[in-house]
Design an enzyme around this catalytic site. Structure first.
Site, PDB file in Angstrom:
ATOM      1  N   HIS A 128      -8.364  -3.965 -22.123  1.00  0.00           N
ATOM      2  CA  HIS A 128      -9.638  -3.405 -21.964  1.00  0.00           C
ATOM      3  C   HIS A 128      -9.664  -2.765 -20.448  1.00  0.00           C
ATOM      4  O   HIS A 128      -9.363  -3.434 -19.631  1.00  0.00           O
ATOM      5  CB  HIS A 128     -10.821  -4.514 -22.170  1.00  0.00           C
ATOM      6  N   ASP A 164     -15.632  -8.355 -26.588  1.00  0.00           N
ATOM      7  CA  ASP A 164     -14.733  -8.237 -25.549  1.00  0.00           C
ATOM      8  C   ASP A 164     -15.270  -9.710 -24.645  1.00  0.00           C
ATOM      9  O   ASP A 164     -15.287  -9.831 -23.436  1.00  0.00           O
ATOM     10  CB  ASP A 164     -15.023  -7.128 -24.473  1.00  0.00           C
ATOM     11  N   CYS A 685      22.344  32.741  23.852  1.00  0.00           N
ATOM     12  CA  CYS A 685      22.438  31.401  24.650  1.00  0.00           C
ATOM     13  C   CYS A 685      23.963  31.312  24.694  1.00  0.00           C
ATOM     14  O   CYS A 685      24.246  30.170  25.469  1.00  0.00           O
ATOM     15  CB  CYS A 685      21.975  30.293  23.466  1.00  0.00           C
TER      16      CYS A 685
END
Length: 880
Positions: A128, A164, A685
């Site tokens: 549930h 339930d 570089c």
């Protein structure tokens, strides 16, 4: 007393000893959740002896029935179990005949007789979707949201004759977030049937929000907008809303509704009475979409999808373009089935449930699907403000805002700065000047994309496909990228096309191929008998990475670092150099077109002192890759260590030696020696910062170099005949002039150049110094410009020149020219540099690692080694 005894019996039956045996189960229920429970129970080895579910609706079976029938499991479809409160004997007898030992009821909405509940020797359990005893009965998740509960949950309990109320076996809970909907809670628990109800607008905003999300399955909550009934969804100009205290407001994010308390909430989606669903933000323009024409391949894909629709809508004789998915009887469970059946056909398209609700007719669905396939989905349309410029026989369209979480937007403080064309000093456009807050937003977006977005869950091969697609788009736009590079950095167009852009494309293709080849190893370890052990390693991405790049190769430096970073599965925040941001921002636009998920790549233009420093300090960044000067690299390394011990890779300054022996190929040595210094205007570089020329050929070498320099054409970088363009920016030009002045004052011989070219722009003459002694400033410090610094060495003094070449704190690159292979190998082994060129120079390749020694930094770009800079190794040991 009997009920208590049953409870004790059932509780005892669930002991661990019992579960060593598998059970014969009867499954009583329906829906997609029932199907999931059924599948999982079978995977656990239990035998499902019967499935009891609801009859077919409109010719379509319930998902639980579909799965069970496919497996050959007996399926029984009873419309009811009782008549006038009494069990139907034929139904009960049919049930008893299957011989179940336990009933499992996954959200069963039917009233099951107690002689069925109690019949199995282990009784019945029910799942549930609430924290019982709250929200008993139907629509429990809906009511969890409607009531504004702070916690949702899931209960498993023994079935009894109440509503339930049986003994609870297990409960699991989770926090309810403000953004939660029925669907998101279902993802943790199960999917209930929703309810549909009109919104009472005369309530506080929080109550309205809870009501809408509590009915958010289809969605179900509705209101009357401008006289039209529209369903609302909170999962995401004035508009009259019936019953509201003031008009709603359509914005770019959705519909804003106001409660009776004056507070606002945002509605993402609207669904009309005819079933059509649209983004709320598109309310005033929902009918403006133009149909696209499908290619032959796309038409074939459309027909395959038509077959899937027909399989789901089995009650519809023919799927026409006008066939509506929901009006033909499809329910929410069919939405999931449609998406899952399409997924194997085309993994590149990620569909969500709401995509189906947004395009309910077959024609609209195919249009949406193909747009998504092409990366043209209007739901994710990228809004870009361009700076335009007609130049180089094209109209450049250049984004100029910060790129954060898949969107271009102004800096939070609204600040901008000028980016300048070094050819003439004119302003190209204004660019957003990012703040610390912008960096934080970008890092947060990258973190979310890594932890919860599709990028982190993506199959590596799919990630590679996206990077290949990005490379293809870069190639498609290569002339535009090269033109932007030329006007923003001063790079000669032909060089920009071949190197700046060309190598960037190659880099992304190379690392795209690595995505599905990143793997660990298995390692034999000592066994602790009688147990056995297995140890293996996994290579994992680091997380959010920061990348800070220089101005000399704006796009190529971006590619060198970000391609490896992305291939490894990381996300990134990249800061381009303040003076050259435009190709990085154009690249950001292409990443969206390639389908890179939002947040994976973020581009933040701005200053190093602000943006770069915040990236170094940020606690959520796990790696920083930097290319730039040694002093700045040291500061970054310190900040990264103090903040959170970030992993760091640094490609820093250089003073690369090039040794030219008398037995060289002189023509090649002159040509390559010039390239080693003047390539890309010396803004390189690995440029040869100091040439050592053997004494016997020194004068000839210098004479031939000067002769060739005089032939070089200095001018507009967009002129295809130009050899030498402007320096990157004025401050750098001024520094070069000062560098040359120092050389002259220290006694070096200025053979050629040494000053600014007399013309508009930032042009520096190619320069040659000779008679440079080891103690001089220009012998030790990098110029980063077109300045050739030459020293002679005595004939045959190999070890002496090696000692001088290595007498520097830098070790990025080096070179040697000689026809003697033994000499070449001897010298290359002893040069203290990360790269050694023999009889060539500047010959880098995407597959070869690149990086320096000593104060030129550590870590590698390019090649397989670059991947390891963006990965971590995890060792796993298993005992078995």
């Amino acid at each position: 007393m009997l009920r208590a005894a049953n409870t004790i019996r059932r509780t005892f039956s669930t002991s661990s000893a019992y579960y060593q045996n598998k059970l014969k189960l009867a499954l009583i229920g329906q829906s997609l959740f029932g199907q999931e429970v059924y599948t999982n129970l079978r995977k656990q080895g239990h035998k499902v002896v019967g499935v009891f579910t609801v009859p077919d609706k409109d010719g379509k079976a319930d998902p639980l029935a579909v799965a069970a029938e496919k497996d050959g499991t007996p399926v029984f479809k009873f419309p009811r179990w009782r008549v006038k409160g009494k069990p139907i004997s034929e139904v009960v007898d049919t049930y008893k005949a299957v011989g179940a030992e336990l009933n499992v009821l996954p959200f069963c909405s039917q009233f099951i007789p107690m002689n069925v509940i109690d019949h199995p020797k282990h009784g019945s359990i029910i799942y549930h979707p609430s924290l019982l005893p709250k929200h008993r009965g139907a629509s429990a998740i809906n009511w969890t949201l409607i009531e504004g509960d702070k916690k949702a949950g899931f209960s498993i309990f023994w079935a009894d004759d109440g509503l339930d109320t049986g003994p609870i076996l297990l409960q699991k809970e989770c926090a309810v977030e403000p953004s939660d909907t029925v669907d998101t809670l279902y993802n943790r628990f199960l999917f209930p049937e929703g309810i549909n109800s009109m919104v009472n607008m005369a309530q506080p905003a929080e109550v309205i929000h809870n009501w809408i999300r509590g009915h958010d399955k289809v969605p179900g909550a509705w209101a009357v907008l401008d006289g039209q009934v529209c369903a609302l969804s909170t999962r995401a100009g004035p508009l009259e809303v019936e019953g509201a205290s003031q008009p709603g407001l359509i914005t770019s994010s959705g519909l804003v509704l106001f409660g009776s308390d004056g507070k606002a909430l945002q509605v993402k989606s609207l669904q009309f009475e005819d079933g059509k669903m649209i983004p709320a933000a598109k309310y005033f323009s929902s009918g403006d979409t133009t149909s696209i024409e499908l290619t032959e391949e796309e038409k074939k894909m459309a027909e395959e999808i038509r077959v899937i629709w027909k399989g789901i809508l089995s009650n519809v004789p023919v799927i026409e373009d006008t066939t509506d998915f929901f009006k033909s009887g499809a329910a929410s469970m069919d939405v999931v089935r449609l998406i899952e059946e399409i997924k194997p056909k085309c993994a590149d398209v990620q569909l969500q449930n709401e995509d189906v609700y947004m395009a309910t007719s077959f024609h609209d669905f195919i249009q949406m699907f193909v747009r998504r396939l092409r990366g043209e989905d209007q739901e994710e349309e990228l809004v870009i403000n361009y700076a335009t410029k007609d130049i180089n026989n094209m109209t450049l369209k250049m984004p100029y805002q910060c790129f954060i979480n898949g969107k271009f937007e102004d800096a939070e403080n609204g600040k901008t700065y000028d980016t300048v064309n070094p050819t003439d000093g004119s302003v190209i456009c204004k660019v957003s000047f990012a703040s610390v807050a912008d960096v934080d937003r970008a890092v947060a977006a990258a973190k979310e994309a890594f932890e919860t977005g599709p990028w982190g869950k993506m199959n590596p091969r799919d990630r590679g496909r996206l990077l290949y697609k990005l490379a293809d788009l870069m190639e498609e736009h290569q002339e535009e990228l090269a033109t932007i590079e030329a006007i923003d950095s001063g790079a000669v167009y032909t060089l920009a096309l071949k190197t700046h852009v060309g190598m960037s494309i190659q880099t992304f293709r190379y690392f795209a191929g690595w995505c599905d080849k990143i793997q660990g190893t298995t390692i034999p370890i000592n066994q602790a008998r009688p147990n056995r052990n297995l140890t293996f390693t996994k290579k994992e991405p680091l997380g959010v990475c920061a990348i800070v790049i220089p101005w000399n190769y704006p796009l190529m430096m971006l590619a060198w670092k970000s391609a490896a970073c992305l291939a490894a599965g990381n996300t990134l925040v990249l800061k381009p150099a303040q003076v050259t941001p435009l190709t990085a921002l154009k690249f950001a636009e292409l990443t969206v077109k390639a389908g890179i998920p939002k947040g994976v790549i973020n581009i933040i233009p701005g200053s190093g002192g602000l943006v770069g420093q915040r990236l170094s300090d940020h606690p959520d960044i796990r790696k920083l890759g930097f290319t730039g000067s040694t002093p700045i690299g040291k500061q970054i390394m310190k900040s990264c260590a103090v903040s959170n011990l970030k992993k760091v890779s640094l490609e820093l300054g250089g003073k690369s030696p090039l040794i030219i022996f008398s037995d060289c190929d002189m023509d090649k040595a002159v040509r390559m020696g010039m390239s080693s210094v003047f390539f890309n205007k010396g803004e390189n570089c690995i440029a040869a910062g100091r040439l050592f020329v053997e004494e016997s050929i020194h004068d000839e070498f210098i004479a031939r170099v000067v002769e060739e320099i005089k032939k070089m054409k200095i001018g507009d970088p967009l002129d295809r005949s130009t050899d030498h363009g402007p320096q990157n920016h004025k401050a750098h030009l001024d520094k070069l002039v000062e560098y040359c002045d120092i050389g002259v004052k220290e006694g070096a011989t200025l053979v050629y150049g040494g000053k600014q070219v007399d013309r508009p722009g930032y042009f520096m003459e190619p320069t040659v110094f000779t008679d440079v002694e080891d103690h001089m400033f220009i012998a030790k410090e990098e110029s980063f410009g077109p300045v050739m610094v030459v020293s002679r060495f005595k004939d045959g003094d190999v070890d002496g020149v090696l000692s001088r070449a290595n007498d520097t704190e830098f070790g990025l690159a080096s070179g040697v020219f000689t026809r003697d292979i033994n000499k070449a190998m001897y010298v290359s082994e002893r040069l203290e540099a990360g790269t050694v060129f023999v009889n060539t120079y500047n010959k880098t390749d995407v597959a070869a690692p690149f990086g320096g020694f000593k104060q030129s930094g550590f870590g590698k770009d390019l090649g397989e080694e670059a991947l390891h800079e963006y990965l971590r190794t995890k060792a796993v040991t298993v005992e078995y």
